[in-house]
Design a protein around this motif. Sequence first.
Motif, short mmCIF file in Angstrom:
data_model
loop_
_atom_site.label_atom_id
_atom_site.label_comp_id
_atom_site.label_asym_id
_atom_site.label_seq_id
_atom_site.Cartn_x
_atom_site.Cartn_y
_atom_site.Cartn_z
N SER A 1 0.87 -1.18 0.00
CA SER A 1 0.00 0.00 0.00
C SER A 1 0.90 1.23 0.00
CB SER A 1 -0.90 0.00 1.24
OG SER A 1 -0.13 0.24 2.40
N ASP B 1 0.91 3.54 2.10
CA ASP B 1 1.37 3.75 3.47
C ASP B 1 2.62 2.93 3.78
OD1 ASP B 1 -0.72 5.53 4.01
OD2 ASP B 1 -2.04 3.92 4.71
N GLN C 1 5.57 4.46 1.86
CA GLN C 1 6.01 5.69 2.52
C GLN C 1 6.79 5.38 3.79
OE1 GLN C 1 2.09 7.46 2.73
NE2 GLN C 1 2.65 9.01 1.20
N GLU C 2 6.33 4.42 4.56
CA GLU C 2 7.02 4.06 5.81
C GLU C 2 8.39 3.47 5.52
OE1 GLU C 2 7.98 3.93 9.64
OE2 GLU C 2 6.28 4.99 8.78
N ARG D 1 10.58 6.33 4.54
CA ARG D 1 10.86 7.15 5.72
C ARG D 1 11.97 6.50 6.58
NH1 ARG D 1 5.96 7.66 7.05
NH2 ARG D 1 5.64 9.60 5.96
N CYS E 1 -1.31 6.39 -7.12
CA CYS E 1 -1.33 7.53 -6.20
C CYS E 1 -0.68 8.77 -6.82
CB CYS E 1 -0.63 7.15 -4.90
SG CYS E 1 -1.49 5.84 -4.01
#
Length: 83
Positions: free
Chosen positions: A18, A20, A23-24, A27, A63
Amino acid sequence: MSLQTVPSAPSTPSIRYSIDVIQEEARQLVEKGVVSRQQPIYVLCQYIPAREWVCVECELELCDFLLRDRIGDLIGSEEWEND
């Protein structure tokens, strides 16, 4: 003479990435200093298994992210605990 074959390993289900999760992962790589926020998103392919990168690319496209966009655009602003 009989020939015995090794049974094939059960196929593992493909991991769904996903936005998310992507992105994690990005990060965490930035926090560790492995990649920079200024680098393009496509450098993340070095840290994601090749067979799963296609799924990551599709999710990024859904996205509205381009592989040439910066990792900083993907992960957004950073939160600082000490200012």
